[in-house]
Design a protein around this motif. Structure first.
Motif, mmCIF file in Angstrom:
data_model
loop_
_atom_site.group_PDB
_atom_site.id
_atom_site.type_symbol
_atom_site.label_atom_id
_atom_site.label_comp_id
_atom_site.label_asym_id
_atom_site.label_seq_id
_atom_site.Cartn_x
_atom_site.Cartn_y
_atom_site.Cartn_z
ATOM 1 N N ALA A 98 14.627 43.384 37.168
ATOM 2 C CA ALA A 98 14.234 44.686 36.570
ATOM 3 C C ALA A 98 14.444 44.909 35.006
ATOM 4 O O ALA A 98 13.595 45.166 34.329
ATOM 5 N N SER A 99 15.370 44.085 34.685
ATOM 6 C CA SER A 99 15.732 44.062 33.143
ATOM 7 C C SER A 99 14.741 42.961 32.439
ATOM 8 O O SER A 99 14.107 43.181 31.204
ATOM 9 N N LEU A 100 14.293 42.078 33.180
ATOM 10 C CA LEU A 100 13.339 41.104 32.743
ATOM 11 C C LEU A 100 11.812 41.704 32.505
ATOM 12 O O LEU A 100 11.164 41.619 31.440
ATOM 13 N N LEU A 101 11.515 42.473 33.510
ATOM 14 C CA LEU A 101 10.379 43.206 33.436
ATOM 15 C C LEU A 101 10.139 44.308 32.244
ATOM 16 O O LEU A 101 9.491 44.117 31.502
ATOM 17 N N ALA A 102 11.251 45.095 32.189
ATOM 18 C CA ALA A 102 11.260 46.102 31.071
ATOM 19 C C ALA A 102 11.515 45.371 29.867
ATOM 20 O O ALA A 102 10.860 45.551 28.587
ATOM 21 N N GLY A 103 12.467 44.178 29.697
ATOM 22 C CA GLY A 103 12.751 43.564 28.482
ATOM 23 C C GLY A 103 11.400 42.939 27.933
ATOM 24 O O GLY A 103 11.194 43.088 26.727
ATOM 25 N N VAL A 104 10.994 41.962 28.851
ATOM 26 C CA VAL A 104 9.737 41.396 28.307
ATOM 27 C C VAL A 104 8.649 42.289 27.693
ATOM 28 O O VAL A 104 8.134 42.025 26.698
ATOM 29 N N THR A 105 8.166 43.634 28.487
ATOM 30 C CA THR A 105 7.319 44.255 27.969
ATOM 31 C C THR A 105 7.433 45.013 26.647
ATOM 32 O O THR A 105 6.815 44.945 25.591
ATOM 33 N N LEU A 106 8.631 45.541 26.638
ATOM 34 C CA LEU A 106 9.300 46.095 25.388
ATOM 35 C C LEU A 106 9.277 44.920 24.033
ATOM 36 O O LEU A 106 8.981 45.352 22.975
ATOM 37 N N GLY A 107 9.994 43.712 24.342
ATOM 38 C CA GLY A 107 9.894 43.167 23.298
ATOM 39 C C GLY A 107 8.532 42.424 22.800
ATOM 40 O O GLY A 107 8.449 42.196 21.777
ATOM 41 N N LEU A 108 7.649 42.526 23.615
ATOM 42 C CA LEU A 108 6.160 42.073 23.314
ATOM 43 C C LEU A 108 5.386 43.309 22.460
ATOM 44 O O LEU A 108 4.950 42.796 21.496
ATOM 45 N N LEU A 109 5.924 44.541 22.715
ATOM 46 C CA LEU A 109 5.063 45.429 22.161
ATOM 47 C C LEU A 109 5.867 45.623 20.827
ATOM 48 O O LEU A 109 5.248 45.919 19.796
ATOM 49 N N VAL A 110 7.257 45.629 20.652
ATOM 50 C CA VAL A 110 8.087 46.013 19.531
ATOM 51 C C VAL A 110 7.859 44.696 18.690
ATOM 52 O O VAL A 110 7.841 44.902 17.279
ATOM 53 N N GLY A 111 7.706 43.452 19.024
ATOM 54 C CA GLY A 111 7.278 42.411 18.326
ATOM 55 C C GLY A 111 6.078 42.250 17.611
ATOM 56 O O GLY A 111 5.701 41.824 16.517
ATOM 57 N N TYR A 112 5.040 42.959 18.535
ATOM 58 C CA TYR A 112 3.648 42.755 17.920
ATOM 59 C C TYR A 112 3.162 43.808 17.127
ATOM 60 O O TYR A 112 2.456 43.863 16.261
ATOM 61 N N TYR A 113 3.787 44.898 17.529
ATOM 62 C CA TYR A 113 3.395 46.191 16.647
ATOM 63 C C TYR A 113 4.771 46.803 15.844
ATOM 64 O O TYR A 113 5.699 47.056 16.247
#
Length: 285
Positions: free
Chosen positions: A89-104
């Motif tokens: 669960a943390s993998l799914l949420a963390g990867v998504t958030l990390g990808l977004l905050v790193g790109y934008y």
């Protein structure tokens, strides 16, 4: 890497074989617990209380007569269920958030990172204990709390990789070819950012098992009569002064072996995914 090459790599690393063997043993216990355990893990029998290990009770019995071996086997289901649910669960949420905050890189991304800073400012065990107390001492509550605590870890890991990758020439080429943000993030950046995340999964599973056991040990996790390793160690530790060692010993050993298995698998995964390992192997060949 082909399956044959993978098997050769594993055969050359005894630690990896030990880790996979221990992990296989746990999966076997999860799948076949009703056939392995000779007794019910929650059925008490005061007439058999505190019996030492014997032919009838391989790991002895606890203070209310429950079979320790059966509880250790069934506890594998509880501890690993909590670990896997929390981590993925943390993998799914963390990867998504990390990808977004790193790109934008904008104000919202900075705000998300400050929230992560706030969460990680607290000792993870203390914050977990407080959140479980609020949500209730149920198996799913513990899994949700641990998943929440692990999100910043995965998000920061992915964000660091994204920040490194987003300015690479192949990303610039993808933009020039007309690729949109979604295509760049999920088709070009994310696959290249997942290597450290894959390694971190095994480490996080070991951490989840330790935290679950620790919370249950102090009475802030899973409640009796559910079979859980930390809860069993807590119950047995009160009897050790009387020389009744088996109630706490066997679940304690189960915790050690479980965490060790994930640590060894994590190290083997890191080695297999490290391109320098393969280049060195090719030079030696």
């Amino acid at each position: 890497m082909t399956w044959k090459a993978l098997l050769r790599e594993l055969a050359a690393r005894p630690g990896a074989l030990i880790g996979l063997s221990l992990l296989t043993l746990q999966l076997f216990a999860i799948l076949f617990a009703p056939w392995i355990a000779p007794y019910s893990p929650v059925e008490a029998n005061l007439l058999d209380a505190m019996q030492p290990p014997s032919e009838l009770h391989w790991f002895g019995t606890d203070e209310v007569g429950m079979d320790v071996f059966s509880r250790v086997v069934y506890a594998t289901r509880v501890n690993l269920l909590i670990g896997f649910v929390a981590v993925f669960a943390s993998l799914l949420a963390g990867v998504t958030l990390g990808l977004l905050v790193g790109y934008y890189r904008n104000i919202l991304s900075a705000l998300v990172m400050r929230v992560f800073d706030f969460i990680q400012a607290f000792p993870v065990f203390v914050l977990g204990m407080a959140l479980v107390a609020v949500m209730g001492q149920e198996i799913w509550s513990v899994a949700i709390v641990l998943g929440f605590l692990f999100v910043p870890m995965f998000a920061r890991l992915v964000r660091a990789e994204v920040l490194s990758l987003r300015e690479r020439p192949f990303i610039t080429a993808a933009r020039c070819s007309g690729a949109g943000d979604a295509a760049i993030m999920f088709r070009h950046i994310l696959p290249n950012a997942m290597t450290p995340v894959i390694v971190q999964i095994s480490i996080a599973l070991g951490m989840a098992i330790l935290l679950t056991a620790g919370l249950s040990f102090i009475g802030a996790g899973v409640r009796m009569p559910s079979p859980e390793w930390g809860l069993m160690v807590s119950s047995g530790s009160q009897q050790m002064i009387l020389g009744i060692w088996w109630i706490a010993l066997f679940p304690g050993v189960a915790i050690v072996l479980s965490v060790l298995s994930f640590a060894l698998v994590s190290e083997a995964t890191r080695t297999l995914l490290d391109p320098r390992t393969h280049s060195e192997a090719g030079q030696n060949a």
